[in-house]
Each structure stands twice: as structure tokens, then as C-alpha cells.
Design a protein around this motif. Sequence first.
Motif, PDB file in Angstrom:
ATOM      1  N   VAL A   1     -20.805  36.170  -6.265  1.00 36.04           N
ATOM      2  CA  VAL A   1     -20.285  35.894  -7.602  1.00 36.04           C
ATOM      3  C   VAL A   1     -21.458  35.379  -8.445  1.00 36.04           C
ATOM      4  N   ILE A   2     -21.217  35.165  -9.709  1.00 37.42           N
ATOM      5  CA  ILE A   2     -22.265  34.690 -10.616  1.00 37.42           C
ATOM      6  C   ILE A   2     -22.086  33.201 -10.864  1.00 37.42           C
ATOM      7  N   LEU A   3     -23.163  32.451 -10.698  1.00 38.88           N
ATOM      8  CA  LEU A   3     -23.164  31.027 -11.016  1.00 38.88           C
ATOM      9  C   LEU A   3     -24.036  30.816 -12.253  1.00 38.88           C
ATOM     10  N   GLU A   4     -23.428  30.282 -13.285  1.00 40.13           N
ATOM     11  CA  GLU A   4     -24.133  30.004 -14.530  1.00 40.13           C
ATOM     12  C   GLU A   4     -24.342  28.492 -14.646  1.00 40.13           C
ATOM     13  N   ALA A   5     -25.569  28.082 -14.958  1.00 39.05           N
ATOM     14  CA  ALA A   5     -25.903  26.660 -15.083  1.00 39.05           C
ATOM     15  C   ALA A   5     -26.359  26.362 -16.501  1.00 39.05           C
ATOM     16  N   ARG A   6     -25.898  25.226 -17.004  1.00 35.61           N
ATOM     17  CA  ARG A   6     -26.355  24.703 -18.296  1.00 35.61           C
ATOM     18  C   ARG A   6     -26.746  23.246 -18.089  1.00 35.61           C
ATOM     19  N   THR A   7     -27.795  22.828 -18.744  1.00 31.96           N
ATOM     20  CA  THR A   7     -28.173  21.421 -18.731  1.00 31.96           C
ATOM     21  C   THR A   7     -28.394  20.961 -20.158  1.00 31.96           C
ATOM     22  N   GLU A   8     -28.383  19.635 -20.365  1.00 36.17           N
ATOM     23  CA  GLU A   8     -28.566  19.107 -21.713  1.00 36.17           C
ATOM     24  C   GLU A   8     -29.962  18.523 -21.912  1.00 36.17           C
ATOM     25  N   GLU A   9     -30.292  17.480 -21.159  1.00 32.86           N
ATOM     26  CA  GLU A   9     -31.547  16.764 -21.402  1.00 32.86           C
ATOM     27  C   GLU A   9     -32.691  17.263 -20.528  1.00 32.86           C
ATOM     28  N   TYR A  10     -32.400  17.628 -19.283  1.00 35.58           N
ATOM     29  CA  TYR A  10     -33.436  17.974 -18.322  1.00 35.58           C
ATOM     30  C   TYR A  10     -33.232  19.411 -17.866  1.00 35.58           C
ATOM     31  N   ASN A  11     -34.311  20.195 -17.916  1.00 33.46           N
ATOM     32  CA  ASN A  11     -34.200  21.604 -17.536  1.00 33.46           C
ATOM     33  C   ASN A  11     -34.009  21.800 -16.039  1.00 33.46           C
ATOM     34  N   TYR A  12     -34.594  20.906 -15.236  1.00 32.46           N
ATOM     35  CA  TYR A  12     -34.585  21.093 -13.793  1.00 32.46           C
ATOM     36  C   TYR A  12     -33.193  20.804 -13.221  1.00 32.46           C
ATOM     37  N   ILE A  13     -32.729  21.700 -12.338  1.00 35.16           N
ATOM     38  CA  ILE A  13     -31.435  21.503 -11.679  1.00 35.16           C
ATOM     39  C   ILE A  13     -31.518  22.059 -10.266  1.00 35.16           C
ATOM     40  N   SER A  14     -30.812  21.402  -9.350  1.00 33.54           N
ATOM     41  CA  SER A  14     -30.691  21.874  -7.974  1.00 33.54           C
ATOM     42  C   SER A  14     -29.206  22.022  -7.650  1.00 33.54           C
ATOM     43  N   VAL A  15     -28.844  23.194  -7.153  1.00 38.31           N
ATOM     44  CA  VAL A  15     -27.478  23.450  -6.688  1.00 38.31           C
ATOM     45  C   VAL A  15     -27.594  23.980  -5.271  1.00 38.31           C
ATOM     46  N   LYS A  16     -26.941  23.321  -4.331  1.00 39.06           N
ATOM     47  CA  LYS A  16     -27.079  23.673  -2.913  1.00 39.06           C
ATOM     48  C   LYS A  16     -25.702  23.772  -2.270  1.00 39.06           C
ATOM     49  N   ILE A  17     -25.553  24.753  -1.372  1.00 39.52           N
ATOM     50  CA  ILE A  17     -24.363  24.849  -0.537  1.00 39.52           C
ATOM     51  C   ILE A  17     -24.670  24.109   0.760  1.00 39.52           C
ATOM     52  N   PRO A  18     -23.981  23.004   1.049  1.00 41.38           N
ATOM     53  CA  PRO A  18     -24.281  22.231   2.264  1.00 41.38           C
ATOM     54  C   PRO A  18     -24.263  23.112   3.516  1.00 41.38           C
TER      55      PRO A  18
ATOM     56  N   GLY B   1     -12.544  31.461   1.440  1.00 37.19           N
ATOM     57  CA  GLY B   1     -11.944  30.193   1.036  1.00 37.19           C
ATOM     58  C   GLY B   1     -12.806  29.415   0.058  1.00 37.19           C
ATOM     59  N   PRO B   2     -12.420  28.178  -0.278  1.00 42.20           N
ATOM     60  CA  PRO B   2     -13.141  27.360  -1.263  1.00 42.20           C
ATOM     61  C   PRO B   2     -14.594  27.127  -0.859  1.00 42.20           C
ATOM     62  N   LEU B   3     -15.414  26.787  -1.865  1.00 43.79           N
ATOM     63  CA  LEU B   3     -16.850  26.631  -1.659  1.00 43.79           C
ATOM     64  C   LEU B   3     -17.290  25.267  -2.183  1.00 43.79           C
ATOM     65  N   THR B   4     -18.075  24.541  -1.371  1.00 43.67           N
ATOM     66  CA  THR B   4     -18.595  23.226  -1.758  1.00 43.67           C
ATOM     67  C   THR B   4     -20.018  23.368  -2.284  1.00 43.67           C
ATOM     68  N   LEU B   5     -20.315  22.688  -3.391  1.00 44.83           N
ATOM     69  CA  LEU B   5     -21.646  22.700  -3.984  1.00 44.83           C
ATOM     70  C   LEU B   5     -22.120  21.270  -4.218  1.00 44.83           C
ATOM     71  N   LYS B   6     -23.384  20.999  -3.904  1.00 43.93           N
ATOM     72  CA  LYS B   6     -23.998  19.722  -4.233  1.00 43.93           C
ATOM     73  C   LYS B   6     -24.955  19.942  -5.394  1.00 43.93           C
ATOM     74  N   VAL B   7     -24.746  19.194  -6.471  1.00 48.80           N
ATOM     75  CA  VAL B   7     -25.489  19.393  -7.715  1.00 48.80           C
ATOM     76  C   VAL B   7     -26.355  18.169  -7.973  1.00 48.80           C
ATOM     77  N   ARG B   8     -27.624  18.413  -8.333  1.00 46.58           N
ATOM     78  CA  ARG B   8     -28.537  17.330  -8.698  1.00 46.58           C
ATOM     79  C   ARG B   8     -29.194  17.663 -10.036  1.00 46.58           C
ATOM     80  N   ASN B   9     -29.070  16.724 -10.967  1.00 51.88           N
ATOM     81  CA  ASN B   9     -29.722  16.815 -12.270  1.00 51.88           C
ATOM     82  C   ASN B   9     -29.685  15.423 -12.865  1.00 51.88           C
TER      83      ASN B   9
END
Length: 484
Positions: free
Chosen positions: A308-325, A352-360
Motif C-alpha cells: 500500500v502507499i504510506l504518505e508522510a507529512r511533517t511540520e517543523e522537522y523534515n526528518y522522519i522515521s517510520v518502522k514496522i516492529p 490483519g492490522p499493522l503496527t508502526l513506530k513513528v519518530r519525529n
Amino acid sequence: MTHMIKGANAPVPAAPLRVAVGRQSVPGTPTVSAAALLLDAAGAVRGDADIVFHDRPVHPSGAVRHVGTGEGAGQLAEWLELDLLRVEPDVQRVLIVGSCADGTFGQVRGLYAQLSTLDGTIVARYAVTEATVETAFVLGELYRRHGAWRFRAVGQGYEDGLTGLTQDVGGAGTVTAVSPPAPVVPSPSPAEPSASGPVPLAGVGKTGSGVVAPGAPSQPGPVVYGADQASSGPGPLSGSATYPTSPMAPVTAPAGPAYATVTPSVGASSGPATWAAGFFAFEPRVHRGKGTKTITVDLPFPPNGEPVILEARTEEYNYISVKIPGREDDVFLSDLPDHYGRTLMVPNRKGGPLTLKVRNSGAWQLTVLPLSAALPLDFGTVAGSGREVFVHTGPAAELKVRAEDPHKGWFQMHYHWGDSPSDLRHPAKRLVYEWNGRRVREKVTLPGGPILVTIDKSRHRWELTLDPADPSEPSRGARRVWRR
């Protein structure tokens, strides 16, 4: 908010805007379809690609989208999104058009066009009061004036419908008629909207993490458009329904040349909607938060299903990490050049459902979209930045890749294809790979579609030009058709 009369004009911010073509929700009245027509300096569309409506929901430049139909507060509307900073230099005007296929506008109560920013602030509203026997209406137009954008309340109707309108703006190309979508059935109680619209990113850190899952019981209420709601004239639409494609890119303007001219596709085999007909279909899921959070994408992903497609947006900081545990590789682990990027995300094999860990370090928004939201890659030129997901459905072609990054980052492209949707989980071939690449200048061959084309690693600003393949060169792949 500016209430406008016919012929009036007003400035609008050079930022992403939402446009509602709305009416009162009255049973038995005609269905109103919305469209946006992008016109050049001669007042003509350059081809079918410059007409955006529900069957062709995304302009090749990404500047204009049809994002769905909404119902709320006793009103119905079709919604468009326009990112004025992405509108190509050749485009001087964008017409906001309504059409009726099963009646006339004299039978439509409370017809209006409303422009608002992504945070819900209404910037202009024009209510039509003189409709009679017309079956197509140019409600308004956005136009350039001295380097800025303005909105004019046009109010020009056509008794001969879209035929008359397209004769005025058809140019040299052929313009496809805009067919009406399936009608929206008004809810029994207008006071209880059936769905609310996509919630803007602005201010997400103030309310914490949340999920916009259209139709879910925990869904937040309708978007309220501020104190102007009590103003004279028709009340503003208080909600909009789900949308089939991703939201507009953020406000940040790209450096260098504006988004390049797009030549309409010729002879493409099918559009993204047709291509993705057998894939896992779902309404977009939007998750928002601030800082480090673990979220669950509560969707019944099928076992061994397509990405599937994952779209990310951030406001203040461009760097983002998205990880599937449990997985070694991150889904996202990069800078987003314009606080925005899209990538393929492969669900778990068991489904089934999917878990994501997001850091920003700041506020972020993640949107999970089906593959039908992939941007069409047709003959012509499209430009942007960062990661992106395309679908090419036409014949074998030559792809010219031009990209620049002052920071000398990675730039990598792949294509995905196969005999079944599950084959798309992994790339079929790497197209471009540059390490420490300030400038990328490549020409590669794409096989006949349908194929997915992805920009997997990039902080670059890029330009992709697709040309017909040299007939003297052998084809590098037969066309595949995916079936469940």
C-alpha cells in the motif's frame, strides 16, 4: 470570509486550497458534478489531462485533485483540492465547473462555490442566484495577476451543457465529457452529517494523536469553519466525505523551475482506477501525532497482499522515521524535502492490522492509501521532490530522469511488476542508483505496463520525462494483467 457577487474578484493565498461545489440536500433534485479545467494563456485546455473530475481525479502535475463527495448540515458538495504553488507556468486560469446530467440548475437549490485553506479558513464564497435552464455552470475561476492568484465569481451558465463549455475551452485537442458520479443519498437527518472530511495537518500537535477513519464510531465530528458560519447567505458545508486519493502536498514551494509542463498521455492502456480494480480497496486512514508514538493501522490487510502507499507529512522537522516492529529496514528513514513524501509499505504476510513506530521531533501526519492512489506516469514530464509512487499503464517507453540535491544524497528508483498482486511486494528491477549524487542524469527503459515505478530514496528535486520507446529497440517485458 468574503461573500461575493457575480463578477467580483478577490485575492487568495498562494497555498493549497479546498474548493466545494455545493448545494442544499433536497431529495429528488439533480446531481451536481464538479470539475476543474486548467486553461493556458489562450483560454484553452491542452488536452483531456487538463480536465479533473471524479473519473480522472488527479492532474499529472499533482496540482489539482478531485477528492470526493461530502454531506453535512443539510448540504451536499463535491470537493476539489488545488495546490497553487504546483500549478504549471503554462496554466493561467483554473475554472471551477458544475454540471447536471439529470436536470437543470434551475432545479438545484442553494448552488455555491466555496474556497477554504487546509486549516478550514474560508477565503471566498459565491452563491448562484440566477440559474434557470442551464446544465453546466462555470461558478468561478482562479487566475494569475501580477504574480499572485485571485478568484473571480463568474456565474456563466450553458444551456447546451458541457458541449457548449468544451467548445469554448476545447483548444486543439479532444475533451472528454464529464459523466456524473453515482448520486449521494441524503441522510434522513441533515443535522447529523454522514461523514467528515480529511482533517488538516495544521495544529495536530495541539490535540495529540488521532485517527481519521471515515465512518468509524470514534471519528471526530465535522470540520467547523469558524465564526463566519453565521454570516448571511447559505451556511458553509460542515463536513465532507472520504476521498479516493492522497491530500495535497504542503505549502512549501519547490526551488528552481516551477513544475514542468505535462504533455497529455496518448494511447495509455488504462488509468490507475482501472488498473487497481482487483486490489485491496479501503478508505484512506490518517494518523496524526507529535514526537515518538506507536500506532496501529486497523485495516484487514489480506495475507500476502500487495503493498500500500504510506504518505508522510511533517511540520517543523523534515526528518522522519517510520518502522514496522520486528523488521530490519525502516519504511521511512529520510528527510522529506518539502515536508512531504510517499513510499510503498508492505503489510505483514499473515495479513490483519499493522503496527508502526513513528519518530519525529515535531508534529506529523501519516496517511495509508490503496495502490489506486499511485500517480499516473504517462508520456510527458512531471516534476516533484523526495519519495513518490507512480503507475505506468502504457506501452514500453523511455524514461529520462533528471534530479539535483545540493547535499549529495542517495537517489534510487525501482519498478515493480508481476503475475499477481503479491508479486508487487518486492521490486522487479532497479532503474537508477546514485550514491553521493548531487546531479542525476539517466535514461532508462520501462517495460509495458502495468508497472509500479517508485522513487525509493531521495532528497532530490526531480523531473521525469516519459517518451515513446525507440521502435528499433526490442521490448524488455510483456504486459502483465494482475488478477486476484
